[in-house]
Design a protein around this motif. Structure first.
Motif, short mmCIF file in Angstrom:
data_model
loop_
_atom_site.label_atom_id
_atom_site.label_comp_id
_atom_site.label_asym_id
_atom_site.label_seq_id
_atom_site.Cartn_x
_atom_site.Cartn_y
_atom_site.Cartn_z
N CYS A 14 -1.40 3.25 -2.55
CA CYS A 14 -2.81 2.88 -2.38
C CYS A 14 -3.61 4.10 -1.91
O CYS A 14 -3.25 4.76 -0.95
N CYS A 38 -5.00 3.52 1.88
CA CYS A 38 -4.15 3.57 3.07
C CYS A 38 -2.78 4.17 2.85
O CYS A 38 -2.06 4.40 3.81
N CYS A 48 0.83 -1.21 0.00
CA CYS A 48 0.00 0.00 0.00
C CYS A 48 0.86 1.26 0.00
O CYS A 48 0.54 2.23 -0.67
N HIS A 59 -3.50 -4.35 1.70
CA HIS A 59 -4.57 -4.28 2.71
C HIS A 59 -5.66 -5.32 2.42
O HIS A 59 -6.31 -5.81 3.34
ZN ZN Z 1 -4.18 -0.14 0.95
#
Ligand code: ZN
Length: 149
Positions: free
Chosen positions: A84, A87, A79, A129
């Motif tokens: 990402c 997150c 992430c 995640h």
């Molecule tokens: Zn993520």
């Protein structure tokens, strides 16, 4: 570190990096990826999914998992390192550097996907995640990808 990225750092070097932050960074670099990879590996074994190899040598993009016969390449994108939207967050210091670094990782991933598709592979990417909190859904998605003709 390469020049283009170094130039994003004030004076060409990291500033205001406390030791806690740099420990966090090196932990993300190493163990973070490893643990999601292990989780996915266990998930595959439990779901009795077969026919995969881990990090096949010299294969384009070095996929985390490669289903050679089914021609499916699987990547688990960290992430932080892949930015990402859910997150990933940039550290407060050296933002320009991290932004450039992450954009570079994303561009590299796109290039790899294009190259693999040219070779007749389907590419499945999972966010770190998703592996951590929705492993069964990830396995289902992968199984669907494996059964597409
Ligand atoms: Zn993520």
């Amino acid at each position: 570190m390469e020049r283009a990225l170094r130039m994003k750092l004030p004076g060409g070097r990291f500033t205001n990096v406390d030791s806690k932050r740099s420990r966090t960074m090196s932990a993300i670099r190493g163990k973070g990826n490893k643990s999601t990879e292990v989780a996915l590996r266990l998930g595959l074994v439990r779901a009795r999914v077969r026919g995969w190899a881990v990090h096949p040598n010299g294969f384009l993009g070095s996929p985390d998992f490669l289903f050679k016969r089914k021609r499916v390449a699987v990547f688990v994108d960290g992430c932080f390192w892949h930015g990402c939207a859910r997150c990933g967050h940039l550290p407060k210091s050296n933002r320009a550097f991290w932004r450039a670094k992450i954009l570079k990782n994303q561009a590299r991933a796109r290039k790899i996907d294009i190259g693999l598709r040219k070779e007749g592979y389907r590419v499945t990417r999972f966010w770190e995640h998703a592996i951590k909190s929705h492993l069964p859904e990830c396995i289902n998605r992968l199984q669907r990808a494996l059964h597409v003709r």
